[in-house]
Design a protein around this motif. Structure first.
Motif, PDB file in Angstrom:
ATOM      1  N   VAL A  41      14.816  12.485   2.300  1.00 58.66           N
ATOM      2  CA  VAL A  41      14.088  12.167   3.530  1.00 58.66           C
ATOM      3  C   VAL A  41      13.354  10.848   3.309  1.00 58.66           C
ATOM      4  N   SER A  42      13.447   9.938   4.237  1.00 57.81           N
ATOM      5  CA  SER A  42      12.783   8.646   4.082  1.00 57.81           C
ATOM      6  C   SER A  42      11.272   8.813   4.127  1.00 57.81           C
ATOM      7  N   PRO A  43      10.526   7.911   3.491  1.00 54.50           N
ATOM      8  CA  PRO A  43       9.061   7.976   3.580  1.00 54.50           C
ATOM      9  C   PRO A  43       8.565   7.985   5.025  1.00 54.50           C
ATOM     10  N   ASP A  44       9.175   7.212   5.903  1.00 53.64           N
ATOM     11  CA  ASP A  44       8.743   7.182   7.302  1.00 53.64           C
ATOM     12  C   ASP A  44       8.933   8.536   7.975  1.00 53.64           C
ATOM     13  N   ASP A  45      10.059   9.199   7.693  1.00 53.17           N
ATOM     14  CA  ASP A  45      10.285  10.509   8.299  1.00 53.17           C
ATOM     15  C   ASP A  45       9.326  11.558   7.733  1.00 53.17           C
ATOM     16  N   LEU A  46       8.993  11.442   6.446  1.00 44.67           N
ATOM     17  CA  LEU A  46       7.995  12.346   5.872  1.00 44.67           C
ATOM     18  C   LEU A  46       6.641  12.129   6.525  1.00 44.67           C
ATOM     19  N   LEU A  47       6.285  10.864   6.752  1.00 48.48           N
ATOM     20  CA  LEU A  47       5.006  10.573   7.400  1.00 48.48           C
ATOM     21  C   LEU A  47       4.971  11.121   8.823  1.00 48.48           C
ATOM     22  N   ALA A  48       6.078  11.020   9.522  1.00 47.84           N
ATOM     23  CA  ALA A  48       6.123  11.551  10.884  1.00 47.84           C
ATOM     24  C   ALA A  48       5.938  13.066  10.880  1.00 47.84           C
ATOM     25  N   ALA A  49       6.598  13.744   9.949  1.00 51.79           N
ATOM     26  CA  ALA A  49       6.429  15.200   9.847  1.00 51.79           C
ATOM     27  C   ALA A  49       5.004  15.543   9.432  1.00 51.79           C
ATOM     28  N   ASN A  51      -4.214   1.360  -6.420  1.00 54.25           N
ATOM     29  CA  ASN A  51      -3.596   2.238  -5.441  1.00 54.25           C
ATOM     30  C   ASN A  51      -2.957   3.416  -6.171  1.00 54.25           C
ATOM     31  N   TYR A  52      -2.708   4.490  -5.455  1.00 53.65           N
ATOM     32  CA  TYR A  52      -2.012   5.646  -6.023  1.00 53.65           C
ATOM     33  C   TYR A  52      -1.262   6.347  -4.903  1.00 53.65           C
ATOM     34  N   ARG A  53      -0.263   7.144  -5.276  1.00 53.35           N
ATOM     35  CA  ARG A  53       0.550   7.816  -4.259  1.00 53.35           C
ATOM     36  C   ARG A  53      -0.281   8.795  -3.437  1.00 53.35           C
ATOM     37  N   LEU A  54       0.013   8.842  -2.139  1.00 54.41           N
ATOM     38  CA  LEU A  54      -0.752   9.640  -1.195  1.00 54.41           C
ATOM     39  C   LEU A  54       0.158  10.622  -0.462  1.00 54.41           C
ATOM     40  N   GLY A  55      -0.467  11.597   0.172  1.00 54.27           N
ATOM     41  CA  GLY A  55       0.248  12.491   1.064  1.00 54.27           C
ATOM     42  C   GLY A  55       1.435  13.167   0.424  1.00 54.27           C
ATOM     43  N   ALA A  56       2.534  13.225   1.170  1.00 57.98           N
ATOM     44  CA  ALA A  56       3.728  13.927   0.686  1.00 57.98           C
ATOM     45  C   ALA A  56       4.280  13.300  -0.583  1.00 57.98           C
ATOM     46  N   ILE A  83       0.587  -2.295   4.105  1.00 57.62           N
ATOM     47  CA  ILE A  83       1.396  -3.434   3.692  1.00 57.62           C
ATOM     48  C   ILE A  83       2.688  -2.868   3.125  1.00 57.62           C
ATOM     49  N   ALA A  84       3.805  -3.257   3.701  1.00 56.13           N
ATOM     50  CA  ALA A  84       5.095  -2.696   3.308  1.00 56.13           C
ATOM     51  C   ALA A  84       5.507  -3.184   1.923  1.00 56.13           C
ATOM     52  N   GLY A  85       6.293  -2.366   1.243  1.00 53.69           N
ATOM     53  CA  GLY A  85       6.822  -2.731  -0.061  1.00 53.69           C
ATOM     54  C   GLY A  85       6.871  -1.539  -0.992  1.00 53.69           C
ATOM     55  N   THR A 130       0.842  -1.192   0.000  1.00 57.02           N
ATOM     56  CA  THR A 130       0.000   0.000   0.000  1.00 57.02           C
ATOM     57  C   THR A 130       0.877   1.242   0.000  1.00 57.02           C
ATOM     58  N   ALA A 131       0.334   2.346  -0.490  1.00 57.23           N
ATOM     59  CA  ALA A 131       1.084   3.597  -0.509  1.00 57.23           C
ATOM     60  C   ALA A 131       1.446   4.010   0.920  1.00 57.23           C
ATOM     61  N   PRO A 132       2.642   4.572   1.139  1.00 54.09           N
ATOM     62  CA  PRO A 132       3.017   5.039   2.481  1.00 54.09           C
ATOM     63  C   PRO A 132       1.956   5.973   3.052  1.00 54.09           C
ATOM     64  N   GLN A 133       1.563   5.708   4.283  1.00 55.96           N
ATOM     65  CA  GLN A 133       0.505   6.510   4.908  1.00 55.96           C
ATOM     66  C   GLN A 133       0.505   6.296   6.404  1.00 55.96           C
ATOM     67  N   ASN A 134      -0.043   7.288   7.116  1.00 52.93           N
ATOM     68  CA  ASN A 134      -0.312   7.151   8.540  1.00 52.93           C
ATOM     69  C   ASN A 134      -1.714   6.604   8.723  1.00 52.93           C
ATOM     70  N   PRO A 135      -1.969   5.839   9.776  1.00 59.91           N
ATOM     71  CA  PRO A 135      -3.346   5.442  10.069  1.00 59.91           C
ATOM     72  C   PRO A 135      -4.148   6.645  10.537  1.00 59.91           C
ATOM     73  N   TYR A 136      -5.467   6.527  10.480  1.00 59.74           N
ATOM     74  CA  TYR A 136      -6.309   7.567  11.068  1.00 59.74           C
ATOM     75  C   TYR A 136      -5.998   7.660  12.557  1.00 59.74           C
ATOM     76  N   SER A 137      -6.119   8.844  13.091  1.00 62.12           N
ATOM     77  CA  SER A 137      -5.792   9.055  14.493  1.00 62.12           C
ATOM     78  C   SER A 137      -7.035   9.426  15.287  1.00 62.12           C
ATOM     79  N   GLY A 138      -6.940   9.318  16.587  1.00 60.73           N
ATOM     80  CA  GLY A 138      -8.002   9.754  17.474  1.00 60.73           C
ATOM     81  C   GLY A 138      -9.313   9.033  17.248  1.00 60.73           C
ATOM     82  N   ALA A 139     -10.396   9.794  17.337  1.00 61.03           N
ATOM     83  CA  ALA A 139     -11.733   9.204  17.247  1.00 61.03           C
ATOM     84  C   ALA A 139     -12.010   8.592  15.884  1.00 61.03           C
ATOM     85  N   LEU A 140     -11.428   9.154  14.816  1.00 62.93           N
ATOM     86  CA  LEU A 140     -11.692   8.611  13.482  1.00 62.93           C
ATOM     87  C   LEU A 140     -11.187   7.181  13.341  1.00 62.93           C
ATOM     88  N   ALA A 141     -10.155   6.829  14.101  1.00 61.85           N
ATOM     89  CA  ALA A 141      -9.625   5.472  14.022  1.00 61.85           C
ATOM     90  C   ALA A 141     -10.653   4.437  14.471  1.00 61.85           C
TER      91      ALA A 141
END
Length: 489
Positions: A255-263, A145-150, A87-89, A68-79
């Motif tokens: 910048v790694s995808p994980d670091d972009l997701l954290a930012a 699937n398609y690229r998401l976020g940053a 899925i990594a890859g 799956t495209a790099p992404q953060n899970p929904y947070s808070g109540a939306l989760a």
């Protein structure tokens, strides 16, 4: 042509231009998962337009969901109500296909699904997006699937804009070239998407290449707008500042995808489409989106392509109710919000009069639903009428009992996919969702894809809206037209 391995009757084989894929047959449906439609957007291809997928030798296993495209899970109540599958890859520019296992020689209509998720969440691996019911009813279903976020929607010096949208166009070109091998008719392709996927569907419909890529479109609760790059790029600038780097392709590639997701998580904390804050949007782009999609559609773009478009009655409750914001918002918040988006005081008084028992947060939610989605939808439907375009309008009105969501954003998904018993749907609609309503809505989507007629009258000056309320599902003429008129510029 699909062939079933003689030694394994549940292993259908299809040969594409890049190689052979081996799927799985279950309950009369052939599923092919994780088929690459473009090269992995990593390394030198990161923040670049999608490139052709490399070919492979032998049979590619297409029996399990791919990355799956790099992404953060929904947070808070939306989760609690919106699931996330990660899925990594690297090879996440992939698509899933569901097609009938048994059929004649005649090619079948195709439906291509673009998931929602604020341009930063979602994937074709979500159980709720399984297209088995569409294949059961004689449609070849495709979910890319398609690229998401940053990775997909940054505004960077030295990088193309709207890379996630470019991915979607690459997927549609793949469908044109390859779908006949899976039993699909490339001349009968319906694109449909919800929320952010509806937003990209609007942009695709407005693109000059649209008639060569698909023949019908469905926009579910999708904004019809794109922003100038300087506005769409505000979230990119915030991420760059957070990381202490310039907003350039070169810097972001380091910048790694994980670091972009954290930012990304840090700068979007607390943001919602209703209350504002940092978020991704489509960018006006000479290549892919030369004009704001709503303006283009009102000027006649896509007029030769039949369109079904609709909203839910209580869109904004998804963000206001589970979070508790609905009870926290006061009249000062409403006053600030209405001035920010250009809502008159008279319109606020009208909504307050029409909903005498509503709290302030509910009034704001109703105003936001109409201002952001229902009014633009009506404007496009009216303009398409002037261009003699076929348009069908619907509203999903069945009230979910889950967390007082009612007919909130995304509640309709389990009904459209006819899988109200899936965990994804139960999270939004509960365990008692009416199967009769799912059968009715799903049938309308299939009929539109097959014939262009979902079963009710197309748009006229009388403003007919098919209302899926779980009862008689009536066609209502000009529902809440005083509210629409009060918010129409």
């Amino acid at each position: 042509m699909i062939m079933h391995d003689a030694g394994s009757p549940t292993a259908p084989l299809v040969t594409t231009g890049a190689g052979t894929v081996r799927g799985v047959e279950r309950d009369g449906i052939d599923r092919f998962l994780d088929i690459p439609y473009a090269a992995p957007p990593v390394g030198s291809l990161r923040f670049a337009l999608p490139a052709s997928s490399p070919s492979w030798d032998g049979e590619r296993d297409a029996t399990v969901a791919g990355p799956t495209a790099p992404q953060n899970p929904y947070s808070g109540a939306l989760a609690r109500v919106l699931p996330t599958v990660t899925i990594a890859g690297d090879d996440f520019l992939n698509l899933n296909i569901c097609t009938p296992a048994s059929r004649g020689a005649e090619l079948l209509p195709v439906m291509v699904w673009f998931h929602g998720g604020s341009l930063q969440h979602g994937s074709n691996a979500l159980e709720g997006y399984d297209g088995g019911a569409f294949a059961r009813d004689g449609v070849v279903f495709v979910a890319p699937n398609y690229r998401l976020g940053a990775e997909g929607f940054s505004v960077l010096e030295g990088a193309p804009l709207n890379l996630g949208l470019a991915d979607q166009m690459a997927a549609l070109r793949w469908v044109q070239a390859e779908i006949a091998a899976f039993g699909g008719d490339p001349r009968q392709v319906t694109v449909f998407g919800q929320s952010a996927g509806g937003n990209t569907t609007a942009a695709l419909l407005a693109h000059p290449e649209a008639p060569s890529l698909f023949s019908r479109a469905i926009i579910q609760s999708g904004p019809l707008a794109a922003l100038p790059p300087e506005k769409a790029g505000r979230i990119t600038a915030l991420i760059a500042k957070d990381l202490g780097i310039p907003a350039t392709r070169t810097a972001f590639m380091n910048v790694s995808p994980d670091d972009l997701l954290a930012a990304q998580a840090r700068v979007t904390a607390g943001s919602t489409p209703i209350t504002g804050g940092a978020g991704y949007s489509l960018s006006i782009d000479p290549s892919l989106i030369p004009t704001n999609p709503q303006d283009a559609l009102e000027s006649g773009a896509g007029s030769g392509i039949p369109l079904m478009i609709g909203t839910t009655t209580d869109e904004a409750r998804l963000w206001l109710v589970p979070t508790g914001l609905v009870m926290k918002l006061k009249w000062l918040h409403l006053a600030v919000a209405r001035r920010k988006v250009g809502i008159s005081a008279a319109a606020v008084k009208l909504f307050k009069r029409n909903y005498p028992d509503a709290v302030t947060g509910e009034i704001l939610g109703a105003l936001a639903t109409d201002k952001l989605l229902r009014v633009p939808m009506n404007q496009v439907a009216d303009a398409r009428l002037a261009h003699a375009s076929g348009t069908h309008v619907y509203e999903f009105a069945w009230p979910s009992p889950v967390e007082y969501l009612r007919a909130a954003h995304a509640v309709e998904l389990g009904f459209v996919f006819d899988n109200v018993n899936s965990p994804d749907s139960v999270g939004l609609a509960g365990t008692g969702a009416p199967q009769e309503l799912a059968s009715c809505m799903h049938r309308a989507w299939v009929d539109f894809a097959v014939t262009g007629d979902p079963g009710w009258s197309s748009w006229t000056a009388a403003r007919p809206v098919k209302t899926f309320d779980g009862g008689t599902n009536p066609v209502v003429l000009a529902p809440r037209d005083d509210e629409r008129a009060a918010l129409t510029p």
